[in-house]
Write a protein that holds these residues in place. Structure first.
Motif, short mmCIF file in Angstrom:
data_model
loop_
_atom_site.label_atom_id
_atom_site.label_comp_id
_atom_site.label_asym_id
_atom_site.label_seq_id
_atom_site.Cartn_x
_atom_site.Cartn_y
_atom_site.Cartn_z
N SER A 255 28.85 -116.46 -5.46
CA SER A 255 29.17 -116.72 -6.34
C SER A 255 28.74 -116.40 -7.92
CB SER A 255 28.25 -118.76 -7.04
OG SER A 255 27.32 -118.61 -7.10
N ASP A 256 29.56 -116.83 -8.96
CA ASP A 256 29.04 -115.89 -10.37
C ASP A 256 27.54 -116.44 -10.71
OD1 ASP A 256 31.89 -114.58 -9.83
OD2 ASP A 256 32.41 -115.90 -11.92
N ALA A 257 27.43 -117.37 -10.21
CA ALA A 257 26.09 -118.04 -10.64
C ALA A 257 24.96 -117.41 -10.31
CB ALA A 257 25.70 -119.34 -10.64
N VAL A 289 32.21 -112.25 -18.30
CA VAL A 289 32.16 -111.17 -19.04
C VAL A 289 31.14 -111.36 -20.16
CG1 VAL A 289 33.16 -112.90 -21.02
CG2 VAL A 289 34.11 -110.08 -20.56
N ASP A 290 29.76 -112.03 -19.98
CA ASP A 290 29.05 -111.56 -21.13
C ASP A 290 27.63 -111.38 -20.45
OD1 ASP A 290 30.29 -111.98 -22.89
OD2 ASP A 290 30.37 -114.78 -22.97
N CYS A 291 27.56 -110.95 -19.01
CA CYS A 291 26.71 -110.67 -18.23
C CYS A 291 26.36 -109.38 -18.78
CB CYS A 291 27.07 -110.63 -17.28
SG CYS A 291 27.03 -111.96 -16.38
N VAL A 292 25.75 -108.77 -18.84
CA VAL A 292 24.98 -107.06 -19.31
C VAL A 292 24.04 -106.46 -17.86
CG1 VAL A 292 23.78 -105.26 -20.25
CG2 VAL A 292 24.15 -107.48 -21.35
N PRO A 293 25.38 -105.62 -17.25
CA PRO A 293 26.44 -105.48 -17.42
C PRO A 293 27.38 -106.40 -16.93
CG PRO A 293 25.79 -104.10 -15.67
CD PRO A 293 25.12 -104.26 -15.59
N ARG A 335 34.81 -105.02 -12.80
CA ARG A 335 33.54 -105.08 -15.03
C ARG A 335 32.69 -103.95 -14.28
NH1 ARG A 335 34.24 -111.30 -14.88
NH2 ARG A 335 35.98 -111.71 -16.64
N ALA A 336 32.02 -103.54 -15.26
CA ALA A 336 31.27 -103.05 -15.16
C ALA A 336 29.65 -102.77 -14.16
CB ALA A 336 30.41 -102.69 -16.88
N SER A 337 30.23 -104.11 -13.69
CA SER A 337 28.63 -103.89 -13.10
C SER A 337 28.97 -103.35 -11.45
CB SER A 337 28.39 -105.45 -12.76
OG SER A 337 29.65 -106.25 -11.94
N THR A 338 30.02 -102.66 -11.21
CA THR A 338 30.61 -102.45 -9.85
C THR A 338 30.82 -100.77 -10.35
OG1 THR A 338 32.47 -103.38 -9.28
CG2 THR A 338 30.60 -104.24 -8.37
#
Length: 342
Positions: A255-257, A289-293, A335-338
């Motif tokens: 999950s995203d969570a 989308v608001d996670c860093v990254p 996105r940026a996390s991969t």
């Protein structure tokens, strides 16, 4: 005990049918169901066995209806704690309400036995249709639905030959796509962090199959109970993975969570994401989308599944025959996390 078979299209079994199957009179069968203290234990067990075999459900609305239509739909989901399911349910209920159907909602907590108990209670109210989440159910649940002979739509999982109708996507293919994405980003030893529910398990099977097809090392899995509180899941999962397999360079989370928790703990450990650890979620929920990254994930359109499921159920309740199964697919969101490793 006499025998009788029931199948979809046959009338729902009546009290007389139940009594005949159990080899007792209708009044004895009724007492065994509603006043079991008035009958012998052996009789109660015989009637109970006949009820389970036939799919008989007592009609709590007997005498209170002037027509068979109740304009009621019974729907059950594993949880509304995930926005994917809540989006699906919201769209389902809205579409049904526009067609003047009311919805009663149940929560299964990923327990097919509880789903069975809930369904038996709901069928006694004679809904015009039933919505289930997923395609895995107990045998008694299937018998109850066949005997009730009302429209049924299974949401979330796609299978080509559903019980009645299905709208969803292939969990296995979503898992395969996740592995291919991580490999394309340059990760050599991606692992799986997941809950122990059957859908996450099927995604893991697709992930593992993709690894085998590419002759890659078998991904390590960390599995935890779905009932475990969300708080701290990501930290515990990443800690368990590093203890079990410290060379894993990416994770596919159920999950995203969970993925957001992993990101937070990776930052706390000083790990560089995505260079030292790629992180991928599932669901494309609002905060991804608001996670860093920003979080890579697999996007599922839960609201669309709910709308299409409602459309198919309404069509069936009105006597139509839409397509029995719809595969709405999914999308891998990079996105940026991969991000591609340098």
């Amino acid at each position: 005990m006499s025998t009788r078979s029931f199948s979809r299209g046959a009338a729902a079994p009546t009290l007389k049918d139940l009594a005949r199957l159990a080899g007792v009179s209708p009044i004895t069968a009724s007492r065994a169901l509603h006043r079991p203290e008035l009958v012998a234990e052996s009789t109660r067990l015989r009637v109970q066995s006949a009820a389970e075999q036939s799919g008989y459900v007592p009609n709590s609305l007997a005498g209170g209806l002037t027509s068979r239509q109740t304009r009621l739909v019974a729907a059950i989901v594993p949880t509304i704690g995930h926005s994917l399911f809540s989006d699906m349910v919201g769209a389902l209920i809205t579409a049904l309400a526009e067609a003047r159907y009311e919805t009663t909602l149940g929560i299964s907590s990923y327990d097919v036995e509880h789903e069975e108990t809930w369904l038996a209670a709901m069928l006694s109210r004679r809904p015009d249709g039933v919505v289930l989440t997923g395609t895995e159910h107990t045998m008694r649940t299937r018998r109850l639905l066949l005997s009730a002979d009302i429209p049924v739509v299974e949401l979330w999982d796609y299978i080509p030959h559903p019980m009645d109708a299905a709208v969803g996507f292939s969990q296995e293919e979503a898992g395969r796509a996740a592995f291919h994405h991580l490999r394309a980003c340059g990760y050599k030893r991606p692992a799986i962090l997941r809950a122990d529910d059957s859908r996450a398990q099927r995604r893991a099977q697709g992930f593992l199959r993709a690894a085998a097809e590419l002759q890659a090392p078998e991904p390590v899995q960390v599995v935890f109970p779905e009932q475990r509180p969300q708080l701290g899941r990501g930290r515990e999962a990443l800690t368990a993975l590093r203890a079990k397999c410290d060379h894993a360079d990416a994770v596919f989370c159920s999950s995203d969570a969970l993925a957001q928790g992993v990101l937070a703990h990776a930052h706390a450990l000083g790990l560089n994401v995505p260079q030292q650890l790629g992180v991928m979620g599932f669901g494309d929920q609002a905060l991804a989308v608001d996670c860093v990254p920003a979080l890579s994930t697999v996007r599922i359109d839960g609201a669309n599944i709910g709308r299409l499921g409602a459309q198919d159920l309404i069509a069936r309740m009105r006597g139509g025959q839409p397509e029995p199964a719809r595969d709405v697919g999914f999308a891998v969101i990079a996105r940026a996390s991969t991000a591609l490793k340098s």
